[in-house]
Design a protein around this motif. Sequence first.
Motif, PDB file in Angstrom:
ATOM      1  N   GLY A  80       0.821  -1.207   0.000  1.00 50.01           N
ATOM      2  CA  GLY A  80       0.000   0.000   0.000  1.00 50.01           C
ATOM      3  C   GLY A  80       0.851   1.250   0.000  1.00 50.01           C
ATOM      4  N   GLN A  81       0.174   2.377  -0.078  1.00 53.48           N
ATOM      5  CA  GLN A  81       0.822   3.683  -0.015  1.00 53.48           C
ATOM      6  C   GLN A  81      -0.086   4.603   0.797  1.00 53.48           C
ATOM      7  N   HIS A  82       0.515   5.628   1.386  1.00 55.83           N
ATOM      8  CA  HIS A  82      -0.321   6.620   2.045  1.00 55.83           C
ATOM      9  C   HIS A  82       0.299   7.998   1.940  1.00 55.83           C
ATOM     10  N   VAL A  83      -0.572   9.009   2.030  1.00 53.73           N
ATOM     11  CA  VAL A  83      -0.164  10.409   2.076  1.00 53.73           C
ATOM     12  C   VAL A  83      -0.927  11.050   3.222  1.00 53.73           C
ATOM     13  N   ARG A  84      -0.216  11.909   4.000  1.00 54.10           N
ATOM     14  CA  ARG A  84      -0.843  12.568   5.129  1.00 54.10           C
ATOM     15  C   ARG A  84      -0.393  14.022   5.139  1.00 54.10           C
ATOM     16  N   LEU A  85      -1.329  14.912   5.421  1.00 53.26           N
ATOM     17  CA  LEU A  85      -1.077  16.351   5.383  1.00 53.26           C
ATOM     18  C   LEU A  85      -1.560  16.984   6.675  1.00 53.26           C
ATOM     19  N   SER A  86      -0.836  18.026   7.116  1.00 51.97           N
ATOM     20  CA  SER A  86      -1.204  18.738   8.334  1.00 51.97           C
ATOM     21  C   SER A  86      -0.992  20.226   8.123  1.00 51.97           C
ATOM     22  N   TYR A  87      -1.899  21.034   8.701  1.00 52.44           N
ATOM     23  CA  TYR A  87      -1.788  22.487   8.579  1.00 52.44           C
ATOM     24  C   TYR A  87      -2.144  23.123   9.916  1.00 52.44           C
ATOM     25  N   ALA A  88      -1.298  24.059  10.373  1.00 46.11           N
ATOM     26  CA  ALA A  88      -1.522  24.736  11.647  1.00 46.11           C
ATOM     27  C   ALA A  88      -2.355  25.989  11.434  1.00 46.11           C
ATOM     28  N   LEU A  89      -3.553  25.995  12.000  1.00 47.36           N
ATOM     29  CA  LEU A  89      -4.400  27.181  11.927  1.00 47.36           C
ATOM     30  C   LEU A  89      -3.886  28.276  12.853  1.00 47.36           C
ATOM     31  N   ASN A  90      -3.307  27.889  13.976  1.00 49.91           N
ATOM     32  CA  ASN A  90      -2.651  28.796  14.911  1.00 49.91           C
ATOM     33  C   ASN A  90      -1.712  27.947  15.765  1.00 49.91           C
ATOM     34  N   PRO A  91      -0.924  28.536  16.680  1.00 50.52           N
ATOM     35  CA  PRO A  91       0.030  27.733  17.446  1.00 50.52           C
ATOM     36  C   PRO A  91      -0.593  26.648  18.322  1.00 50.52           C
ATOM     37  N   LYS A  92      -1.888  26.728  18.610  1.00 49.57           N
ATOM     38  CA  LYS A  92      -2.532  25.732  19.459  1.00 49.57           C
ATOM     39  C   LYS A  92      -3.353  24.703  18.701  1.00 49.57           C
ATOM     40  N   LEU A  93      -3.784  25.025  17.500  1.00 51.12           N
ATOM     41  CA  LEU A  93      -4.723  24.163  16.779  1.00 51.12           C
ATOM     42  C   LEU A  93      -4.180  23.805  15.406  1.00 51.12           C
ATOM     43  N   PHE A  94      -4.172  22.513  15.102  1.00 51.71           N
ATOM     44  CA  PHE A  94      -3.822  22.086  13.749  1.00 51.71           C
ATOM     45  C   PHE A  94      -4.827  21.038  13.281  1.00 51.71           C
ATOM     46  N   VAL A  95      -4.985  20.943  11.972  1.00 59.21           N
ATOM     47  CA  VAL A  95      -5.887  19.977  11.352  1.00 59.21           C
ATOM     48  C   VAL A  95      -5.081  19.059  10.452  1.00 59.21           C
ATOM     49  N   GLU A  96      -5.585  17.834  10.263  1.00 62.01           N
ATOM     50  CA  GLU A  96      -4.868  16.820   9.500  1.00 62.01           C
ATOM     51  C   GLU A  96      -5.824  16.065   8.586  1.00 62.01           C
ATOM     52  N   GLY A  97      -5.281  15.467   7.572  1.00 59.75           N
ATOM     53  CA  GLY A  97      -6.034  14.582   6.701  1.00 59.75           C
ATOM     54  C   GLY A  97      -5.108  13.560   6.089  1.00 59.75           C
ATOM     55  N   GLY A  98      -5.613  12.344   5.885  1.00 57.15           N
ATOM     56  CA  GLY A  98      -4.777  11.294   5.317  1.00 57.15           C
ATOM     57  C   GLY A  98      -5.569  10.350   4.442  1.00 57.15           C
ATOM     58  N   PHE A  99      -4.848   9.674   3.547  1.00 58.09           N
ATOM     59  CA  PHE A  99      -5.480   8.724   2.639  1.00 58.09           C
ATOM     60  C   PHE A  99      -4.530   7.549   2.423  1.00 58.09           C
ATOM     61  N   TRP A 100      -5.054   6.320   2.538  1.00 61.74           N
ATOM     62  CA  TRP A 100      -4.286   5.090   2.362  1.00 61.74           C
ATOM     63  C   TRP A 100      -4.880   4.267   1.223  1.00 61.74           C
ATOM     64  N   ARG A 101      -4.027   3.663   0.413  1.00 58.28           N
ATOM     65  CA  ARG A 101      -4.427   2.612  -0.537  1.00 58.28           C
ATOM     66  C   ARG A 101      -3.823   1.310  -0.045  1.00 58.28           C
ATOM     67  N   ARG A 102      -4.635   0.252   0.044  1.00 57.85           N
ATOM     68  CA  ARG A 102      -4.161  -1.015   0.601  1.00 57.85           C
ATOM     69  C   ARG A 102      -4.561  -2.172  -0.305  1.00 57.85           C
ATOM     70  N   LYS A 103      -3.659  -3.145  -0.452  1.00 52.89           N
ATOM     71  CA  LYS A 103      -3.961  -4.405  -1.121  1.00 52.89           C
ATOM     72  C   LYS A 103      -3.464  -5.541  -0.234  1.00 52.89           C
ATOM     73  N   ILE A 104      -4.358  -6.465   0.073  1.00 48.69           N
ATOM     74  CA  ILE A 104      -4.034  -7.596   0.937  1.00 48.69           C
ATOM     75  C   ILE A 104      -4.344  -8.877   0.174  1.00 48.69           C
ATOM     76  N   THR A 105      -3.405  -9.817   0.178  1.00 51.02           N
ATOM     77  CA  THR A 105      -3.536 -11.065  -0.585  1.00 51.02           C
ATOM     78  C   THR A 105      -3.922 -12.213   0.340  1.00 51.02           C
ATOM     79  N   TYR A 106      -4.867 -13.031  -0.123  1.00 50.53           N
ATOM     80  CA  TYR A 106      -5.228 -14.266   0.579  1.00 50.53           C
ATOM     81  C   TYR A 106      -5.360 -15.368  -0.461  1.00 50.53           C
ATOM     82  N   ARG A 107      -4.324 -16.189  -0.587  1.00 53.17           N
ATOM     83  CA  ARG A 107      -4.255 -17.249  -1.594  1.00 53.17           C
ATOM     84  C   ARG A 107      -4.487 -16.642  -2.979  1.00 53.17           C
ATOM     85  N   ASN A 108      -5.582 -17.012  -3.645  1.00 53.49           N
ATOM     86  CA  ASN A 108      -5.837 -16.487  -4.992  1.00 53.49           C
ATOM     87  C   ASN A 108      -6.640 -15.194  -4.999  1.00 53.49           C
ATOM     88  N   ASP A 109      -6.994 -14.696  -3.829  1.00 47.96           N
ATOM     89  CA  ASP A 109      -7.791 -13.479  -3.735  1.00 47.96           C
ATOM     90  C   ASP A 109      -6.890 -12.302  -3.366  1.00 47.96           C
TER      91      ASP A 109
END
Length: 365
Positions: A80-109
Motif C-alpha cells: 500500500g501507499q499513504h499520504v498525510r497532510l497537516s496544517y496549523a491554523l494557529n500555534p494551538k490548533l492544527f488539522v490533519e487529513g490522510g489517505f491510504w491505498r491497501r492491497k491484501i492477498t489471501y491465496r488467490n484473492d
Amino acid sequence: MRIERLKWPSFKCIGGLLFLLPLSVWSAPLDALLSADQLHFAGEFRAELSVDAVNDTLDVLKIRGDDPLFAGTNVGDYLGQHVRLSYALNPKLFVEGGFWRRKITYRNDEESLDSWQLAGQYRVFGDQSSRLHGALRLSAWGNRSPSLKKNTPTQVGGRTVNTISIDEVEDTQTQLDAIASWRFNRKNTVSGFVGVGRGSVSTGNLSATYTSSNGCNYILTFSQTETVGQLAAPCSATGTVIGEFKTSQSVLPEFSYDTSYLQLGGSWLWQSGDWAMRAGYQFQHLNRGNVDNLITSRGGTSYQNNHIVVADLFRRITPHVALFVRGQAMSNQFVGEIPFIYNSVTASKFNRKYGLVSFGVNMAF
C-alpha cells in the motif's frame, strides 16, 4: 536543539527534527504514537509520503513466518501507499487529513481497500517553554472497498458456501482522545492517552454460490430479512433452497452493525541531532453487541481486544526533510483498525498476529 528555544526565523533557516515528527502521530491507525507535545507556527504545513508493505522478505520479526498454517505462503502479503497532510491554523490548533491505498492477498484473492482520516488537535495547556503539555483530539476515520470476494469455501449461516461476494462495504468512526506529554529532559519525551469512539459497518449487496446436498448449484442473495437461492445450471428445478437455507433468515445483519470502543496507551520519543526514534503501545477494546454475541452462541470465539506496538526511526537529510522506517505489530491483525473486515464469517481468522513495515519521507515547511 530544544524545541522551546526555536523561534520562527531559526525554524525557517535550519528547522528541527521535532517539527518533522508529529505527522507520524496519527489517529487510527498509528494511535500508539499520539502526543500532545506538537508545537506549531501558524501557517505551518507538514506532509508524509510512504510505501507500506509486508512479505517474506520484510517479515524480519517472523510474525507471519512462524504461523503454522500460512508460513511460506502469500497469505497476508500487503502492499500500500499513504499520504498525510497537516496544517496549523494557529500555534494551538492544527488539522490533519490522510489517505491510504491497501492491497491484501489471501491465496488467490487480492482485496483492495481505501482508508481515510480527518482530525483536529487542540493544545489545552503547555507552550514552547513548558515540560508538560495536554491536548484534546477529535477525529473521524474509516475504510471502504467497492467489492470483497472470497473464492474458497466459507461458513455462512451454519452452511458452507463455495464463494461469497460483498459490494460497497465500508466503516466510519468518530473518536475523541485526551493526550498528555511530559518532556523530562532535552532528549526524551513520554506521552499517554485515553480515548473513546463510536462507529458503524455497512454493506451493499451480499451474494454467494452454494451446492446443495443433491448436487445442485444455487446463487444466493441476501436481504435484511431472508435468504433466497436461485437454481443455476445444470439443475432445472425452480424455487428457493428448501431444507438447506431457511428463507426467513438472513446473515446480512451480521455484516452490518454498530460498534463502540475504548483505547489507551503511551509512547516514548528520543531525539539527538539529526536522529529521532519513537516507540508506542496501544490497547483497544471493542463492543460490537449482537455480532459478538452471535459468534459466541454458535460456539465460536469473538475477538474484542487488540494490542498494537509501533516503532519508527527518523534521519533528517535537509533542514525540512527526514527519511523514516516504521514497523507496526498487532496481536489480532486489523481488529479495530479496519472494522469492516470483522464479521461472523471472518472472526475465526483474527486470532493471529500481524505486522507491516513502512518506508517514507516526512517534510515540514
